[in-house]
Design a protein around this motif. Sequence first.
Motif, short mmCIF file in Angstrom:
data_model
loop_
_atom_site.label_atom_id
_atom_site.label_comp_id
_atom_site.label_asym_id
_atom_site.label_seq_id
_atom_site.Cartn_x
_atom_site.Cartn_y
_atom_site.Cartn_z
N ASP A 92 60.78 -4.95 17.24
CA ASP A 92 59.84 -4.93 18.35
C ASP A 92 59.99 -6.24 19.11
OD1 ASP A 92 57.54 -5.02 19.95
OD2 ASP A 92 56.47 -3.71 18.54
N ARG A 94 58.35 -7.07 21.81
CA ARG A 94 57.18 -7.43 22.61
C ARG A 94 56.48 -8.62 21.97
NH1 ARG A 94 53.68 -2.47 22.19
NH2 ARG A 94 54.25 -2.84 20.03
N GLU A 98 50.84 -7.59 21.12
CA GLU A 98 51.14 -6.18 21.33
C GLU A 98 51.62 -5.53 20.05
OE1 GLU A 98 52.84 -5.32 25.63
OE2 GLU A 98 53.68 -7.17 24.81
N SER A 103 52.69 -0.69 16.50
CA SER A 103 54.14 -0.84 16.31
C SER A 103 54.65 0.40 15.61
CB SER A 103 54.44 -2.07 15.48
OG SER A 103 53.94 -1.90 14.17
N SER A 135 60.77 -1.98 23.37
CA SER A 135 59.69 -2.65 24.08
C SER A 135 58.86 -1.54 24.73
CB SER A 135 60.25 -3.63 25.11
OG SER A 135 61.20 -2.99 25.92
N ASN A 136 57.98 -1.88 25.66
CA ASN A 136 57.17 -0.80 26.25
C ASN A 136 58.04 0.13 27.08
OD1 ASN A 136 54.76 -1.49 25.10
ND2 ASN A 136 54.31 -3.02 26.67
N LEU A 163 58.70 2.46 24.23
CA LEU A 163 57.53 3.10 23.63
C LEU A 163 56.89 4.12 24.55
CD1 LEU A 163 55.75 0.18 21.78
CD2 LEU A 163 56.93 2.14 20.79
N ASN A 164 57.00 3.89 25.88
CA ASN A 164 56.37 4.83 26.82
C ASN A 164 56.98 6.22 26.65
OD1 ASN A 164 54.86 2.76 27.77
ND2 ASN A 164 56.25 2.29 29.48
#
Lengths: 231, 196
Positions: A92, A94, A98, A103, A135-136, A163-164
């Motif tokens: 991760d 980020r 976050e 996670s 990441s996101n 992640l989105n």
Amino acid sequence: MSTPPVTHSGTNPVTGNQNINVMQKINPRILLAIILIPMGLIIAMVPEDTTGSRKVSTEQILQEISSGSQFVSPDEVAGMIVENNPVLQLIDVRSSNEFENFSLPGAVNIPLTDILSAEWRDILDQDVRINVFYSNGSVHANEAWLLTRQQGYRNNYVLQGGLNYWMEAIVNPDPPSNLSPDEEFARYDFRRAVNSALGGETVERTVEAPPPPPMPSIRPRERATVVQGGC
Amino acid sequence: MGPLIVYDAISSNTNLLLAFFIGIGFGFVLEQSGFSSSRKLAGMFYGYDTTVLKVFFTAAIVAMTGLLFFSLFGWMNLDVVYVNPTYLTSAIAGGVIMGAGFILGGFCPGTSFCAAAIGKIDAFVFIGGLFIGIFIFTEGYPLWEGFHNAGFMGSPRVNEMIGLSQGVFAFLLILAAFGMFWAGEWAERKFAGNYR
């Protein structure tokens, strides 16, 4: 340091054979010393950066970027998580805040700003596991990949869409329409199975109460394809 | 650009084939250097024959110099060359066991196969012992797993640990090797009468 051995045994072992030519007359150790010590001197004087050609050429990185070979799809990652595949190492990139909020299972947190710190080198520069940055979105993970790739590290990958897209594809997959091909149903089923295996029931129940009833007739066939895909 | 296998210049099967021929060459050189004689090998510990030291250190410094020059010319990327990871505790314990076995049996694992290839019976006995050791180690692995994995240090390089550039370290190692060769030949002369 090198001179005493030269004088010492240059006189000694060759005394028996005076008639042979000069090359054979020289003690092999001295011959080796004559070749290797100057070579060692050259190597010692060459700057380290030239010697350590660690970096991957920019052309090669460009080629990898344009082929998109650094991306791993969420389905592949999800499959590996469910199998408990020990080769997978999620990273991760980020911030730690976050990371603490949410996670993926088994992930370690290496914030993008720390990616070059020596502390993480053993994780990033290895040839045993498959590191997957996320990441996101996929921008920061891709940056992490690019930085590590420039260091010459291998086996690092990027979670496609971040992640989105993970939320969209794995946690909250859209049910396929009734006209979709079998593979669509198989993928949907697989994603839902993964999601429940990852403990995502709460999300599934709230959002996905309607989908199960619409397609009972296709179920058996879906299962068969799922198993094929999974193995 | 090397290593060939890492950069897909050759397939892994070709790699194995090359390893096969290099292995045969290695065995041949070992045998021709006299490494199939446990008397010669044991001489290392008694000082009357330091061929082992000279052959292996020569191989090491020649290979090291060659690799550093290959890297200098951009033919070889040393950062992707596999470095065996260090487990300090088992490295020390393994070194002691291996050294004791070397003195007692008169062979190290590689040279025992070399000697077996030319039909030495003591080498066959040694290999038998080797397999018994492997069997005990693997079957009893749960007992010493913790010990085996203790002291993990990653894949450190000595020059990085002592803060020297790899070139300077290589040069010092070459000088040290020649110093040892000199000391070895001195020992050979000194102990020659005692053990032959």
